[in-house]
Design a protein around this motif. Structure first.
Motif, PDB file in Angstrom:
ATOM      1  N   GLN A 127      39.826  31.972 -11.136  1.00 45.47           N
ATOM      2  CA  GLN A 127      40.703  32.510 -10.071  1.00 45.47           C
ATOM      3  C   GLN A 127      41.949  33.122 -10.707  1.00 45.47           C
ATOM      4  OE1 GLN A 127      41.385  29.639  -6.879  1.00 45.47           O
ATOM      5  NE2 GLN A 127      39.495  28.602  -7.422  1.00 45.47           N
ATOM      6  N   LYS A 128      41.876  34.401 -10.951  1.00 48.16           N
ATOM      7  CA  LYS A 128      42.893  35.076 -11.758  1.00 48.16           C
ATOM      8  C   LYS A 128      44.330  34.891 -11.243  1.00 48.16           C
ATOM      9  CE  LYS A 128      43.972  39.436 -13.925  1.00 48.16           C
ATOM     10  NZ  LYS A 128      43.387  40.579 -14.596  1.00 48.16           N
ATOM     11  N   GLU A 129      44.568  35.214  -9.973  1.00 51.99           N
ATOM     12  CA  GLU A 129      45.954  35.146  -9.472  1.00 51.99           C
ATOM     13  C   GLU A 129      46.472  33.721  -9.515  1.00 51.99           C
ATOM     14  OE1 GLU A 129      47.943  37.715  -9.038  1.00 51.99           O
ATOM     15  OE2 GLU A 129      46.228  38.933  -9.623  1.00 51.99           O
ATOM     16  N   LYS A 130      45.607  32.752  -9.176  1.00 49.15           N
ATOM     17  CA  LYS A 130      46.033  31.343  -9.173  1.00 49.15           C
ATOM     18  C   LYS A 130      46.341  30.888 -10.613  1.00 49.15           C
ATOM     19  CE  LYS A 130      46.849  27.269  -7.760  1.00 49.15           C
ATOM     20  NZ  LYS A 130      48.031  26.915  -6.977  1.00 49.15           N
ATOM     21  N   LEU A 131      45.465  31.255 -11.540  1.00 46.93           N
ATOM     22  CA  LEU A 131      45.698  30.837 -12.925  1.00 46.93           C
ATOM     23  C   LEU A 131      46.966  31.473 -13.495  1.00 46.93           C
ATOM     24  CD1 LEU A 131      42.080  30.824 -14.388  1.00 46.93           C
ATOM     25  CD2 LEU A 131      43.586  28.849 -14.089  1.00 46.93           C
ATOM     26  N   LEU A 132      47.215  32.737 -13.110  1.00 44.72           N
ATOM     27  CA  LEU A 132      48.466  33.377 -13.550  1.00 44.72           C
ATOM     28  C   LEU A 132      49.666  32.585 -13.039  1.00 44.72           C
ATOM     29  CD1 LEU A 132      47.731  37.187 -13.137  1.00 44.72           C
ATOM     30  CD2 LEU A 132      48.606  36.113 -15.210  1.00 44.72           C
ATOM     31  N   SER A 133      49.585  32.137 -11.772  1.00 38.43           N
ATOM     32  CA  SER A 133      50.754  31.430 -11.255  1.00 38.43           C
ATOM     33  C   SER A 133      50.841  30.025 -11.847  1.00 38.43           C
ATOM     34  CB  SER A 133      50.815  31.463  -9.730  1.00 38.43           C
ATOM     35  OG  SER A 133      49.896  30.558  -9.199  1.00 38.43           O
ATOM     36  N   VAL A 134      49.699  29.400 -12.153  1.00 35.85           N
ATOM     37  CA  VAL A 134      49.723  28.073 -12.804  1.00 35.85           C
ATOM     38  C   VAL A 134      50.371  28.181 -14.188  1.00 35.85           C
ATOM     39  CG1 VAL A 134      48.217  26.366 -13.936  1.00 35.85           C
ATOM     40  CG2 VAL A 134      47.767  27.052 -11.572  1.00 35.85           C
ATOM     41  N   LEU A 135      49.948  29.185 -14.949  1.00 38.60           N
ATOM     42  CA  LEU A 135      50.477  29.327 -16.312  1.00 38.60           C
ATOM     43  C   LEU A 135      51.959  29.705 -16.275  1.00 38.60           C
ATOM     44  CD1 LEU A 135      49.861  29.243 -19.335  1.00 38.60           C
ATOM     45  CD2 LEU A 135      49.108  31.618 -19.216  1.00 38.60           C
ATOM     46  N   LYS A 136      52.302  30.574 -15.339  1.00 43.58           N
ATOM     47  CA  LYS A 136      53.711  30.995 -15.237  1.00 43.58           C
ATOM     48  C   LYS A 136      54.589  29.809 -14.864  1.00 43.58           C
ATOM     49  CE  LYS A 136      56.778  34.333 -13.130  1.00 43.58           C
ATOM     50  NZ  LYS A 136      57.782  33.345 -12.776  1.00 43.58           N
ATOM     51  N   ASN A 137      54.134  29.028 -13.870  1.00 40.00           N
ATOM     52  CA  ASN A 137      54.928  27.870 -13.441  1.00 40.00           C
ATOM     53  C   ASN A 137      55.083  26.872 -14.583  1.00 40.00           C
ATOM     54  OD1 ASN A 137      56.264  26.282 -11.401  1.00 40.00           O
ATOM     55  ND2 ASN A 137      54.478  24.927 -11.471  1.00 40.00           N
ATOM     56  N   HIS A 138      54.000  26.698 -15.361  1.00 40.84           N
ATOM     57  CA  HIS A 138      54.060  25.768 -16.493  1.00 40.84           C
ATOM     58  C   HIS A 138      55.101  26.234 -17.516  1.00 40.84           C
ATOM     59  CE1 HIS A 138      52.592  22.686 -19.214  1.00 40.84           C
ATOM     60  NE2 HIS A 138      52.665  23.585 -20.175  1.00 40.84           N
ATOM     61  N   ILE A 139      55.020  27.510 -17.857  1.00 38.35           N
ATOM     62  CA  ILE A 139      55.933  28.039 -18.879  1.00 38.35           C
ATOM     63  C   ILE A 139      57.378  28.043 -18.367  1.00 38.35           C
ATOM     64  CG2 ILE A 139      56.529  30.131 -20.185  1.00 38.35           C
ATOM     65  CD1 ILE A 139      53.498  30.582 -20.552  1.00 38.35           C
ATOM     66  N   ASP A 140      57.581  28.509 -17.134  1.00 37.36           N
ATOM     67  CA  ASP A 140      58.940  28.499 -16.557  1.00 37.36           C
ATOM     68  C   ASP A 140      59.528  27.089 -16.622  1.00 37.36           C
ATOM     69  OD1 ASP A 140      58.678  31.130 -15.820  1.00 37.36           O
ATOM     70  OD2 ASP A 140      58.521  30.757 -13.665  1.00 37.36           O
ATOM     71  N   SER A 141      58.723  26.100 -16.205  1.00 33.43           N
ATOM     72  CA  SER A 141      59.246  24.737 -16.080  1.00 33.43           C
ATOM     73  C   SER A 141      59.492  24.109 -17.449  1.00 33.43           C
ATOM     74  CB  SER A 141      58.261  23.859 -15.300  1.00 33.43           C
ATOM     75  OG  SER A 141      57.918  24.491 -14.098  1.00 33.43           O
ATOM     76  N   VAL A 142      58.488  24.199 -18.334  1.00 38.49           N
ATOM     77  CA  VAL A 142      58.597  23.499 -19.617  1.00 38.49           C
ATOM     78  C   VAL A 142      59.654  24.160 -20.513  1.00 38.49           C
ATOM     79  CG1 VAL A 142      57.323  22.867 -21.710  1.00 38.49           C
ATOM     80  CG2 VAL A 142      56.233  22.647 -19.474  1.00 38.49           C
ATOM     81  N   VAL A 143      59.592  25.476 -20.627  1.00 45.94           N
ATOM     82  CA  VAL A 143      60.580  26.169 -21.471  1.00 45.94           C
ATOM     83  C   VAL A 143      61.964  26.028 -20.841  1.00 45.94           C
ATOM     84  CG1 VAL A 143      61.244  28.376 -22.502  1.00 45.94           C
ATOM     85  CG2 VAL A 143      58.820  27.737 -22.383  1.00 45.94           C
ATOM     86  N   GLY A 144      62.003  26.121 -19.493  1.00 43.44           N
ATOM     87  CA  GLY A 144      63.281  25.967 -18.793  1.00 43.44           C
ATOM     88  C   GLY A 144      63.877  24.579 -19.022  1.00 43.44           C
ATOM     89  N   HIS A 145      63.026  23.556 -18.980  1.00 46.23           N
ATOM     90  CA  HIS A 145      63.522  22.180 -19.153  1.00 46.23           C
ATOM     91  C   HIS A 145      64.204  22.002 -20.514  1.00 46.23           C
ATOM     92  CE1 HIS A 145      63.679  17.820 -18.807  1.00 46.23           C
ATOM     93  NE2 HIS A 145      63.212  17.756 -20.040  1.00 46.23           N
ATOM     94  N   TRP A 146      63.617  22.615 -21.542  1.00 43.81           N
ATOM     95  CA  TRP A 146      64.176  22.434 -22.901  1.00 43.81           C
ATOM     96  C   TRP A 146      64.942  23.663 -23.391  1.00 43.81           C
ATOM     97  CZ3 TRP A 146      58.985  19.841 -23.129  1.00 43.81           C
ATOM     98  CH2 TRP A 146      59.107  18.441 -23.073  1.00 43.81           C
ATOM     99  N   LYS A 147      65.393  24.477 -22.440  1.00 41.57           N
ATOM    100  CA  LYS A 147      66.153  25.684 -22.811  1.00 41.57           C
ATOM    101  C   LYS A 147      67.339  25.307 -23.710  1.00 41.57           C
ATOM    102  CE  LYS A 147      68.339  29.577 -20.358  1.00 41.57           C
ATOM    103  NZ  LYS A 147      69.521  29.859 -21.032  1.00 41.57           N
ATOM    104  N   GLY A 148      67.469  26.018 -24.801  1.00 47.98           N
ATOM    105  CA  GLY A 148      68.587  25.755 -25.706  1.00 47.98           C
ATOM    106  C   GLY A 148      68.381  24.537 -26.596  1.00 47.98           C
TER     107      GLY A 148
END
Ligand code: XIL
Length: 452
Positions: free
Chosen positions: A127-148
Motif C-alpha cells: 500500500q504505497k501511500e500508507k507506507l509512505l506515511s508510515v515511513l515519514k511518521n517514523h522518520i519525523d518522530s525518531v529524528v525529531g525526538h533526538w534532534k541536535g
C-alpha cells in the motif's frame, strides 16, 4: 581439530594464553589521538549494555577509549516503534545520556531498512501511500525526538542487492516492494527536514569489494551522484566492512571508494568494522594470526587517516566476549579486545597508525566547532535562516541570496530557484504537502509547507 599445527604455532599459542595479551600503549587512549586529529573512532554499545547484563570493564573501556557510539539494536525501527505510532525511546535515551555525560558523538542506526522492521508494518504491504506515511511518521518522530543529539543517521541501510550486476534490493523489502526506489529519496528529504544539522548517510555491506563496473560500490556511487544532482540531502556513505582475515585487498578498495565519493562532496565512514577468523578456530590462533589481524586493522586506519573525506571509524563491538560474529556470522575473535577485556595486537596497530599520522597532517571533514565547545557557542550566535509562506509567496530572512529547492512528499524536486533575495513565487507547484530547503553557503534550513 587440525592435526597439522606446527610445533612453533603450539608454543606461540601457549605463550599467548599463558601471558595474555598486553599493550605497549597502556597510558594512552585512541580517543585522545582521534580527537587531536579531528576524527571520530568508536564501537557500538552492545544490547547487553542496554540490559545491564555486561561486565563493568565494558563501559569503563568504552568511555575511556572512544569518542563515537552507536546502538547495536536499540534505535532500529522495531525497537523505536514497536506498535504503530507508539514510540519507545527509553533505551535510545539511555545511550544518548551516556554519550552526553562522556563526551561521545552519537550515530543513529538505522531509519529505513528492510530488516528489523516492526511486524505491524507488513499489514500495509503493497500500500504505497500508507507506507509512505508510515515511513515519514517514523522518520519525523525518531529524528525529531533526538534532534541536535544524534549527530548523524544511517537514513537508509542495505538497500542494494547482492547481484553481480548490482541494483536495488527488490525482494523481502517492505519499503521497496510497496513504495519503489523513491522511498530512499523521500527518507533523506524527511530526515533533513526533521533535523537540518544532522549528517545523513547511506549505509551498506560489501562496499569494500571495489569499484568494478556494476559492483555494489559502483552502483552506490552512481546513486549518490544522482542524489547530489537532484538536491537530495545525503552527506555521507557508510561502508559496514564486516570482513574476514583473508580479505587483504579491502583496505585499498575502501580508499578508492573514499576518493570517488570525495569528488561528489560526500564523506565516507567505516561504520561496522570487524575482521573475523573462521568460527571454531579460536583455540588454534597464534601470535602470527593476531598480528595479521592487527595489520589489516592498521591498513584500514591508515586509509581512514589519509583520506580527507573520511570522518568516522566504528567497530561493530568492543570485546570478543560480545559479538554478533559468533552467534550469527560463523566467524570469531574479530574485535580489538579479547574475551578477558585485554587489548589485542589490533589495538596496538591502531595506536601505531594514529601516531604515524600526526595531527598536523590529518585533515578533518568536520568544522572545528565539533571538537571545540567555545567555537560552538560563537557559531550559534550567527544569523539564523527563516522562511514564511503566504499564499504562494515564500519570504526568506537571514540570507542575502539563497537557493530554494522544493520537494514533494516522495522526495522529488518540484521547484528550484537560485539567488533568491527577500521572496520568491512558487510558480507551477500544485497543491499539497512539500518540504522547502533554503541554502546559503554552509547554512541551510528545511521546513514543511502546505500549498493550498
Ligand atoms: C546486527 C546486530 O549486531 C545483532 O545483534 C542483530 O541480531 C542483527 O543485527 N548490519 C547492520 C547491523 O546494519 O544493524 C547488524 O547488526 C549487522 C549487519
Amino acid at each position: 581439530m587440525k592435526h597439522t599445527l606446527s610445533f612453533s604455532r603450539i608454543v606461540l599459542s601457549a605463550t599467548l594464553i599463558g601471558a595474555g595479551f598486553s599493550s605497549a600503549f597502556a597510558d594512552e587512549t585512541i580517543r585522545d589521538l582521534a580527537k587531536e586529529r579531528g576524527r571520530f573512532i568508536g564501537t557500538i554499545l552492545n544490547s547487553e549494555w542496554f540490559n545491564d547484563a555486561i561486565e563493568p570493564e565494558f563501559e569503563e573501556i568504552h568511555k575511556t577509549q572512544f569518542n563515537v557510539v552507536v546502538a547495536e539494536n536499540e534505535m532500529k525501527f522495531d525497537a523505536t516503534e514497536p506498535s504503530e505510532n507508539k514510540f519507545n525511546y527509553t533505551k535510545g535515551d539511555k545511550m544518548v545520556e551516556y554519550a552526553q555525560a562522556n563526551g561521545l558523538r552519537v550515530r543513529g542506526h538505522a531509519l529505513a531498512w528492510h530488516s528489523q522492521v516492526a511486524s505491524w508494518v507488513s499489514n500495509y504491504s503493497g500500500q504505497k501511500e500508507k507506507l509512505l506515511s508510515v515511513l515519514k511518521n517514523h522518520i519525523d518522530s525518531v529524528v525529531g525526538h533526538w534532534k541536535g543529539k544524534v549527530a548523524e543517521w544511517d537514513v537508509v541501510n542495505e538497500a542494494v542487492n547482492d547481484e553481480y550486476d548490482a541494483g536495488w534490493r527488490s525482494t523481502n523489502s517492505v519499503w521497496y516492494e510497496g513504495i519503489g526506489p523513491e522511498f530512499l529519496d523521500s527518507a533523506f528529504v524527511w530526515a533533513h527536514a526533521a533535523d537540518p544539522d544532522a549528517e545523513l548517510c547511506y549505509n551498506d555491506y560489501s562496499l569494500e569489494w571495489g569499484l568494478r563496473e556494476k559492483s555494489k560500490a559502483s552502483f552506490v556511487v552512481e546513486q549518490v551522484k544522482r542524489w547530489k544532482e537532484n538536491g537530495i540531502p545525503i552527506t555521507c556513505v557508510g561502508t559496514q566492512t564486516h570482513i574476514e582475515i583473508s580479505h587483504e585487498t579491502t583496505p585499498q578498495n575502501v580508499r578508492a571508494l573514499a576518493k570517488a565519493l570525495a569528488e561528489l562532496g560526500v564523506t565516507l565512514n567505516i561504520t561496522e568494522l570487524d575482521i573475523g577468523f573462521p568460527k571454531g578456530s579460536a583455540d588454534q590462533l597464534g601470535a602470527d594470526d593476531y598480528a595479521k589481524q592487527g595489520h589489516l586493522y592498521r591498513q584500514f586506519m591508515d586509509v581512514f587517516l589519509e583520506e580527507p573525506n573520511m570522518g568516522e571509524f566504528v567497530i561493530w563491538g568492543l570485546t570478543d566476549a560480545h559479538s554478533w560474529l559468533d552467534d550469527q556470522q560463523g566467524k570469531t575473535q574479530g574485535l580489538l579486545y579479547d574475551k578477558q577485556y585485554k587489548p589485542k595486537p589490533a589495538f596496538d596497530s591502531i595506536m601505531v597508525s594514529l601516531k604515524a599520522h600526526p595531527a598536523s597532517e590529518v585533515k578533518s571533514p568536520y568544522p572545528e566547532s565539533l571538537f571545540n565547545p567555545e567555537a560552538i557557542k560563537s557559531s550559534a550566535k550567527s544569523t539564523k535562516l527563516s522562511m514564511n509562506l503566504v499564499g504562494r509567496t515564500l519570504s526568506i530572512a537571514g540570507a542575502t541570496a539563497a537557493r530554494i529547492d522544493v520537494f514533494d512528499i516522495q522526495g522529488r524536486p518540484a521547484f528550484s530557484a537560485r539567488n533568491v533575495k527577500g521572496s520568491v513565487e512558487l510558480q507551477g507547484v500544485s497543491k499539497g504537502l512539500y518540504v522547502v530547503r533554503m541554502q546559503e553557503g554552509p547554512k541551510s534550513l528545511m521546513q514543511k509547507i502546505t500549498i493550498k
